[in-house]
Design a protein around this motif. Structure first.
Motif, mmCIF file in Angstrom:
data_model
loop_
_atom_site.group_PDB
_atom_site.id
_atom_site.type_symbol
_atom_site.label_atom_id
_atom_site.label_comp_id
_atom_site.label_asym_id
_atom_site.label_seq_id
_atom_site.Cartn_x
_atom_site.Cartn_y
_atom_site.Cartn_z
ATOM 1 N N ALA A 1 0.825 -1.215 0.000
ATOM 2 C CA ALA A 1 0.000 0.000 0.000
ATOM 3 C C ALA A 1 0.855 1.260 0.000
ATOM 4 O O ALA A 1 1.962 1.280 0.543
ATOM 5 N N PHE A 2 0.307 2.294 -0.596
ATOM 6 C CA PHE A 2 0.888 3.631 -0.455
ATOM 7 C C PHE A 2 -0.243 4.607 -0.181
ATOM 8 O O PHE A 2 -1.186 4.700 -0.964
ATOM 9 N N HIS A 3 -0.134 5.324 0.935
ATOM 10 C CA HIS A 3 -1.208 6.237 1.308
ATOM 11 C C HIS A 3 -0.723 7.658 1.580
ATOM 12 O O HIS A 3 -1.513 8.486 2.019
ATOM 13 N N GLY A 4 0.578 7.931 1.343
ATOM 14 C CA GLY A 4 1.091 9.279 1.563
ATOM 15 C C GLY A 4 2.271 9.266 2.518
ATOM 16 O O GLY A 4 2.734 8.203 2.929
ATOM 17 N N GLN B 1 -3.479 -0.650 -6.682
ATOM 18 C CA GLN B 1 -2.264 -0.062 -6.108
ATOM 19 C C GLN B 1 -1.425 0.538 -7.237
ATOM 20 O O GLN B 1 -1.166 -0.126 -8.241
ATOM 21 N N GLY B 2 -1.024 1.781 -7.036
ATOM 22 C CA GLY B 2 -0.218 2.466 -8.048
ATOM 23 C C GLY B 2 1.268 2.325 -7.801
ATOM 24 O O GLY B 2 2.005 1.704 -8.581
ATOM 25 N N GLU B 3 1.725 2.851 -6.655
ATOM 26 C CA GLU B 3 3.166 2.920 -6.385
ATOM 27 C C GLU B 3 3.823 1.546 -6.383
ATOM 28 O O GLU B 3 4.979 1.406 -6.779
ATOM 29 N N GLN C 1 -4.922 7.840 -6.620
ATOM 30 C CA GLN C 1 -4.305 7.665 -7.940
ATOM 31 C C GLN C 1 -5.279 7.065 -8.965
ATOM 32 O O GLN C 1 -5.343 7.501 -10.108
ATOM 33 N N CYS C 2 -6.052 6.063 -8.557
ATOM 34 C CA CYS C 2 -6.888 5.342 -9.531
ATOM 35 C C CYS C 2 -8.234 6.022 -9.781
ATOM 36 O O CYS C 2 -8.957 5.639 -10.707
ATOM 37 N N GLY C 3 -8.572 7.035 -8.959
ATOM 38 C CA GLY C 3 -9.857 7.710 -9.116
ATOM 39 C C GLY C 3 -9.824 8.821 -10.149
ATOM 40 O O GLY C 3 -8.858 8.973 -10.894
ATOM 41 N N MET C 4 -10.889 9.594 -10.198
ATOM 42 C CA MET C 4 -11.029 10.744 -11.099
ATOM 43 C C MET C 4 -10.772 10.379 -12.564
ATOM 44 O O MET C 4 -9.931 10.981 -13.246
ATOM 45 N N GLY C 5 -11.523 9.386 -13.028
ATOM 46 C CA GLY C 5 -11.533 9.084 -14.459
ATOM 47 C C GLY C 5 -10.414 8.217 -14.975
ATOM 48 O O GLY C 5 -10.453 7.760 -16.117
ATOM 49 N N VAL D 1 6.548 6.646 -15.597
ATOM 50 C CA VAL D 1 6.779 6.735 -14.152
ATOM 51 C C VAL D 1 7.192 5.374 -13.614
ATOM 52 O O VAL D 1 6.599 4.353 -13.964
ATOM 53 N N VAL D 2 8.196 5.391 -12.753
ATOM 54 C CA VAL D 2 8.647 4.151 -12.132
ATOM 55 C C VAL D 2 7.609 3.662 -11.122
ATOM 56 O O VAL D 2 6.838 4.448 -10.566
ATOM 57 N N ALA D 3 7.548 2.352 -10.924
ATOM 58 C CA ALA D 3 6.711 1.771 -9.861
ATOM 59 C C ALA D 3 7.440 0.565 -9.296
ATOM 60 O O ALA D 3 8.418 0.086 -9.886
ATOM 61 N N GLY D 4 6.941 0.060 -8.160
ATOM 62 C CA GLY D 4 7.548 -1.103 -7.533
ATOM 63 C C GLY D 4 7.353 -2.343 -8.392
ATOM 64 O O GLY D 4 6.672 -2.322 -9.420
ATOM 65 N N ASP D 5 7.985 -3.432 -7.977
ATOM 66 C CA ASP D 5 7.835 -4.720 -8.648
ATOM 67 C C ASP D 5 8.371 -4.693 -10.088
ATOM 68 O O ASP D 5 7.897 -5.431 -10.952
ATOM 69 N N GLY D 6 9.341 -3.792 -10.358
ATOM 70 C CA GLY D 6 9.964 -3.758 -11.679
ATOM 71 C C GLY D 6 9.057 -3.224 -12.773
ATOM 72 O O GLY D 6 9.236 -3.529 -13.961
ATOM 73 N N VAL D 7 8.086 -2.393 -12.380
ATOM 74 C CA VAL D 7 7.072 -1.933 -13.346
ATOM 75 C C VAL D 7 7.381 -0.529 -13.858
ATOM 76 O O VAL D 7 7.910 0.319 -13.141
ATOM 77 N N VAL D 8 7.054 -0.306 -15.133
ATOM 78 C CA VAL D 8 7.029 1.027 -15.741
ATOM 79 C C VAL D 8 5.560 1.410 -15.877
ATOM 80 O O VAL D 8 4.779 0.678 -16.485
ATOM 81 N N ARG D 9 5.177 2.542 -15.258
ATOM 82 C CA ARG D 9 3.785 2.986 -15.317
ATOM 83 C C ARG D 9 3.553 3.926 -16.499
ATOM 84 O O ARG D 9 4.366 4.804 -16.759
ATOM 85 N N LEU D 10 2.424 3.733 -17.156
ATOM 86 C CA LEU D 10 1.982 4.637 -18.218
ATOM 87 C C LEU D 10 0.684 5.285 -17.757
ATOM 88 O O LEU D 10 -0.334 4.611 -17.595
#
Ligand SMILES: *Cc1c(COP(=O)(O)O)cnc(C)c1O
Length: 390
Positions: free
Chosen positions: A128-131, A184-186, A217-221, A354-363
């Motif tokens: 989790a990431f909450h701030g 989960q985003g981060e 992160q996942c809200g607002m459209g 954007v970088v993310a955990g688990d070796g992921v590249v976020r788009l």
């Protein structure tokens, strides 16, 4: 010697001067396609005419009055969020962490008000990431965020990601709420299945704990629905949103049912800047776009197009892309090898991710991205992946 800006971030050397839609232009005139959108914030891209006008019009009238007075734009924004969600009432802050913090306080207050002051603990999921406030780093429970900042704020219990049985086992007569990100985003674009959200909803109803979503992160459209949990149809009692709500102007909101918010009466919580006239003017302009006919279905179409392209790249670069993840325009792919190195090469080739955990590249492109930009991003990815030594 320490830099004047406290060096808490790992930053690349690039500095941007202006933006146009999905494009950013750096101080040397180089153009970049922005598939990071300031970490899911610039939902309508850069310099969107409607947002610029809303901000400029408000800037010429009034910037700030405080919450000692009525703020008509804030009332209107709250009414629109309520009309388009599960919620009955909204508290405005300036960031995601403040929105989550408000929800944490609200969950505790609810149980204190209803005769169970001992119910204060909140269950969260691993990853989790909450701030970054003291309470929200305790909620996220990531060692890299907690180290040296102890003692850790008490009242958070973490269970393995998506493990409903573990949630069930962790609920005690001290549990106030279950706090989860529907995606989960981060930690690497990790989605909770619809079934899991329904199971959490049922568990919350059985045990009297509140269900609290972090949709910062996942809200607002972002997923093609105004709020990500709408895909599952399992509503929360409390929900935090922020990032894209202001399209780049700082604002966060904690939304809740009347029942969950019953303890949040006069004087119990506050913020000097929260929901100030500038922020709510821009957020209302964001909603003007997002609630317009066809906006969210276009996000779905754009997401499918980008995802289909990523799945083609997963096949043609199967030794480098291990998995494609996500919904709508909250997408990512897991890289074999160093995801940060790949992101650096993409920057050099003019594509921001954007970088993310688990070796992921976020788009996380602007939600109003066009076909041409999606094609361009996929071309750059294809070319850079081709040269990338994982
Ligand atoms: C970004 C984020 C936060 C924190 O938001 P800030 O505005 O940085 O405080 C909280 N939760 C989630 C899911 C986020 O992605």
């Amino acid at each position: 010697m320490v830099t004047p800006v406290m060096p808490t971030y790992g930053r690349t050397e690039v500095a941007f001067e202006r933006g146009e839609g999905a494009w950013l232009i750096d101080t040397s005139g180089q153009r970049y396609l922005d598939f990071g959108a300031g970490i899911a914030v610039n939902c309508l891209g850069h310099s969107h005419p409607g947002l610029v006008k809303a901000l400029q019009d408000q800037a010429g009238k009034l910037w700030h009055t405080s919450n000692l007075y009525q703020i008509p734009g804030q009332t209107r924004l709250a009414e629109r969020l309520v009309a388009n969600s599960f919620a009955d009432t909204v508290f405005f802050g300036n960031s995601g962490a403040e929105a989550v913090e408000c929800g944490i306080k609200m969950a505790r207050k609810y149980h204190a008000m209803t005769g169970n002051p001992g119910r204060y603990r909140i269950i969260t999921f691993e990853g989790a990431f909450h701030g970054r406030t003291l309470a929200t780093i305790a909620a996220g429970a990531q060692e890299k965020h907690l180290a040296g900042f102890g003692p850790v704020v008490d009242g958070f219990d973490q269970v393995p990601f998506g493990d409903v049985d573990a949630v069930k086992a962790a609920i005690t007569d001290q549990t106030a709420a279950i706090l989860v990100e529907p995606i989960q985003g981060e930690s690497g674009i990790r989605e909770l299945p619809a079934e899991t959200l329904h199971q959490l909803r049922a568990l919350a109803d059985e045990t009297g704990v509140l269900l609290f979503y972090d949709e910062v992160q996942c809200g607002m459209g972002r997923t093609g629905k105004l709020f990500a949990h709408e895909w599952a149809g399992a509503a929360p009692d409390i929900m935090a949103v922020a990032k894209a709500l202001g399209g780049g102007f700082p604002i966060g909101a904690c939304m809740a049912t009347e029942k969950a918010a019953q303890g949040m009466t006069g004087g119990t919580h506050g913020s000097t800047f929260g929901g100030n006239p500038l922020a709510v003017a821009v957020a209302n302009a964001v909603l003007d776009e997002m609630l317009a006919d066809g906006f969210l279905s276009d996000v779905v179409d754009n997401g499918e197009k980008l995802r289909a392209g990523l799945e083609r790249l997963e096949i043609s670069h199967h030794n480098k892309i291990l998995e494609v993840r996500g919904t709508g325009l909250m997408l990512g792919f897991k890289v074999r090898g160093d995801n940060l190195a790949l992101i650096g090469k993409l920057v050099d080739a003019g594509l921001l991710t954007v970088v993310a955990g688990d070796g992921v590249v976020r788009l996380l492109p602007p939600l109003n991205i066009g076909d041409a930009e999606i094609d361009r991003a996929l071309d750059v990815l294809d070319q850079v992946l081709g040269e990338f030594e994982s």
